[in-house]
Motif scaffolding. Structure first.
Motif, PDB file in Angstrom:
ATOM      1  N   HIS A 135       0.825  -1.209   0.000  1.00 49.57           N
ATOM      2  CA  HIS A 135       0.000   0.000   0.000  1.00 49.57           C
ATOM      3  C   HIS A 135       0.860   1.261   0.000  1.00 49.57           C
ATOM      4  O   HIS A 135       0.481   2.280  -0.576  1.00 49.57           O
ATOM      5  CB  HIS A 135      -0.980  -0.038   1.167  1.00 49.57           C
ATOM      6  CG  HIS A 135      -1.897  -1.216   1.073  1.00 49.57           C
ATOM      7  ND1 HIS A 135      -1.838  -2.252   1.958  1.00 49.57           N
ATOM      8  CD2 HIS A 135      -2.836  -1.546   0.158  1.00 49.57           C
ATOM      9  CE1 HIS A 135      -2.718  -3.163   1.608  1.00 49.57           C
ATOM     10  NE2 HIS A 135      -3.330  -2.767   0.521  1.00 49.57           N
ATOM     11  N   LYS A 136       2.013   1.165   0.629  1.00 47.43           N
ATOM     12  CA  LYS A 136       2.959   2.283   0.554  1.00 47.43           C
ATOM     13  C   LYS A 136       3.491   2.419  -0.867  1.00 47.43           C
ATOM     14  O   LYS A 136       3.691   3.512  -1.363  1.00 47.43           O
ATOM     15  CB  LYS A 136       4.100   2.079   1.555  1.00 47.43           C
ATOM     16  CG  LYS A 136       3.647   2.210   2.996  1.00 47.43           C
ATOM     17  CD  LYS A 136       4.767   1.913   3.960  1.00 47.43           C
ATOM     18  CE  LYS A 136       4.251   1.972   5.391  1.00 47.43           C
ATOM     19  NZ  LYS A 136       5.249   1.551   6.357  1.00 47.43           N
ATOM     20  N   TYR A 137       3.705   1.273  -1.514  1.00 41.72           N
ATOM     21  CA  TYR A 137       4.126   1.275  -2.924  1.00 41.72           C
ATOM     22  C   TYR A 137       3.067   1.956  -3.794  1.00 41.72           C
ATOM     23  O   TYR A 137       3.393   2.736  -4.695  1.00 41.72           O
ATOM     24  CB  TYR A 137       4.372  -0.163  -3.385  1.00 41.72           C
ATOM     25  CG  TYR A 137       4.413  -0.336  -4.883  1.00 41.72           C
ATOM     26  CD1 TYR A 137       5.509   0.103  -5.619  1.00 41.72           C
ATOM     27  CD2 TYR A 137       3.357  -0.929  -5.558  1.00 41.72           C
ATOM     28  CE1 TYR A 137       5.549  -0.052  -6.999  1.00 41.72           C
ATOM     29  CE2 TYR A 137       3.394  -1.081  -6.932  1.00 41.72           C
ATOM     30  CZ  TYR A 137       4.483  -0.638  -7.646  1.00 41.72           C
ATOM     31  OH  TYR A 137       4.518  -0.782  -9.001  1.00 41.72           O
ATOM     32  N   LEU A 142       1.160   6.695  -7.035  1.00 40.29           N
ATOM     33  CA  LEU A 142       0.340   7.915  -7.137  1.00 40.29           C
ATOM     34  C   LEU A 142       1.208   9.165  -7.162  1.00 40.29           C
ATOM     35  O   LEU A 142       0.971  10.087  -7.948  1.00 40.29           O
ATOM     36  CB  LEU A 142      -0.634   8.008  -5.957  1.00 40.29           C
ATOM     37  CG  LEU A 142      -1.946   7.285  -6.069  1.00 40.29           C
ATOM     38  CD1 LEU A 142      -2.731   7.401  -4.770  1.00 40.29           C
ATOM     39  CD2 LEU A 142      -2.761   7.813  -7.213  1.00 40.29           C
ATOM     40  N   LYS A 143       2.201   9.189  -6.289  1.00 38.93           N
ATOM     41  CA  LYS A 143       3.082  10.356  -6.206  1.00 38.93           C
ATOM     42  C   LYS A 143       3.859  10.559  -7.508  1.00 38.93           C
ATOM     43  O   LYS A 143       4.013  11.679  -7.987  1.00 38.93           O
ATOM     44  CB  LYS A 143       4.040  10.197  -5.026  1.00 38.93           C
ATOM     45  CG  LYS A 143       4.776  11.449  -4.659  1.00 38.93           C
ATOM     46  CD  LYS A 143       5.534  11.247  -3.363  1.00 38.93           C
ATOM     47  CE  LYS A 143       5.522  12.537  -2.623  1.00 38.93           C
ATOM     48  NZ  LYS A 143       5.949  12.428  -1.262  1.00 38.93           N
ATOM     49  N   LYS A 147       3.795  13.721  -9.994  1.00 34.75           N
ATOM     50  CA  LYS A 147       5.003  14.451 -10.389  1.00 34.75           C
ATOM     51  C   LYS A 147       5.082  14.624 -11.904  1.00 34.75           C
ATOM     52  O   LYS A 147       5.469  15.680 -12.393  1.00 34.75           O
ATOM     53  CB  LYS A 147       6.258  13.735  -9.891  1.00 34.75           C
ATOM     54  CG  LYS A 147       6.559  13.956  -8.434  1.00 34.75           C
ATOM     55  CD  LYS A 147       7.857  13.254  -8.051  1.00 34.75           C
ATOM     56  CE  LYS A 147       8.185  13.484  -6.599  1.00 34.75           C
ATOM     57  NZ  LYS A 147       9.440  12.819  -6.204  1.00 34.75           N
ATOM     58  N   SER A 148       4.716  13.580 -12.640  1.00 36.52           N
ATOM     59  CA  SER A 148       4.772  13.702 -14.107  1.00 36.52           C
ATOM     60  C   SER A 148       3.714  14.667 -14.621  1.00 36.52           C
ATOM     61  O   SER A 148       3.951  15.393 -15.584  1.00 36.52           O
ATOM     62  CB  SER A 148       4.629  12.334 -14.773  1.00 36.52           C
ATOM     63  OG  SER A 148       3.337  11.814 -14.607  1.00 36.52           O
ATOM     64  N   GLN A 188      -5.123  10.553  -0.944  1.00 37.58           N
ATOM     65  CA  GLN A 188      -4.723  11.881  -1.413  1.00 37.58           C
ATOM     66  C   GLN A 188      -3.226  12.025  -1.199  1.00 37.58           C
ATOM     67  O   GLN A 188      -2.717  11.815  -0.118  1.00 37.58           O
ATOM     68  CB  GLN A 188      -5.493  12.959  -0.647  1.00 37.58           C
ATOM     69  CG  GLN A 188      -5.149  14.353  -1.073  1.00 37.58           C
ATOM     70  CD  GLN A 188      -6.079  15.366  -0.408  1.00 37.58           C
ATOM     71  OE1 GLN A 188      -7.227  15.109  -0.149  1.00 37.58           O
ATOM     72  NE2 GLN A 188      -5.541  16.540  -0.146  1.00 37.58           N
ATOM     73  N   ILE A 189      -2.527  12.382  -2.279  1.00 39.92           N
ATOM     74  CA  ILE A 189      -1.076  12.546  -2.246  1.00 39.92           C
ATOM     75  C   ILE A 189      -0.732  13.954  -2.701  1.00 39.92           C
ATOM     76  O   ILE A 189      -1.224  14.409  -3.727  1.00 39.92           O
ATOM     77  CB  ILE A 189      -0.386  11.530  -3.190  1.00 39.92           C
ATOM     78  CG1 ILE A 189      -0.766  10.088  -2.812  1.00 39.92           C
ATOM     79  CG2 ILE A 189       1.115  11.712  -3.204  1.00 39.92           C
ATOM     80  CD1 ILE A 189      -0.241   9.610  -1.502  1.00 39.92           C
TER      81      ILE A 189
END
Length: 190
Positions: A135-137, A142-143, A147-148, A188-189
């Motif tokens: 889940h951290k992956y 998402l992050k 960023k892209s 949400q990130i």
């Protein structure tokens, strides 16, 4: 003799399933890659198309549902997600909201939308309050997407990615007049 007719019937049904699947595969492939171009259709495609369009076969497949494809019966979980990107300037003003990065090819769109299949695990984990390495992956994925999207947007200094899940009204809620679907925030990130 009865056994031979049963085997013939089974063989005929399997042959129709194979032929319809083959035609569907060709239709999907050529429709995806050559939708606006002329192309030479292979003999196998032409043959499968003629078999499927033969009137008795066509009538049988229409009435039995053979022509709908087997994906019709599977839940399409990936389409139930919405990933919203909120782009902001240095002062925190929202410049733009979008649901997709700028992708240049059909293949990249398919790959992008297939990533939503992974996020069903986030829904299960949020109900169980379970945060594993996987889940951290998913948060890292998402992050990186955020960023892209931020790199594509000139003038934006911050991008917030919000993962939503559609909440369609149940039949009872629909009968009571609730016809609008809602979005449930899953992650949400920033």
């Amino acid at each position: 003799m009865k056994r031979k007719w049963q085997l013939f019937g089974i063989f005929l049904l399997l042959f129709m399933v194979f032929t319809i699947a083959l035609k569907g595969t060709f239709d999907g492939y050529y429709g995806f890659y050559y939708d606006k171009e002329e192309y030479k259709k292979p003999f196998v495609y032409e043959l499968s198309n003629k078999i499927v369009e033969f009137e008795p076969v066509s009538m049988f497949t229409t009435y039995t549902g053979f022509d709908t494809g087997y994906g019709f019966f599977a839940p399409n979980v990936a389409s139930d997600f919405v990933l919203l990107f909120e782009l902001q300037d240095a002062n925190g003003n929202i410049l733009e909201e979008r649901i997709m990065p700028e992708l240049k090819s059909k293949e990249s769109i398919v790959r992008y939308t297939s990533v939503f299949n992974m996020f069903i695990d986030k829904v299960v984990a949020s109900k169980k309050k379970n945060e594993s390495q996987y889940h951290k992956y998913l948060d890292v994925v998402l992050k990186q997407i955020a960023k892209s999207v931020l790199k594509e947007s000139y003038g934006a200094t911050k991008c917030t990615a919000k993962l939503y899940l559609y909440d369609y009204p149940s039949l009872d809620r629909y009968k009571n007049g609730e016809k609008k679907d809602n979005l449930i925030l899953i992650s949400q990130i920033k």
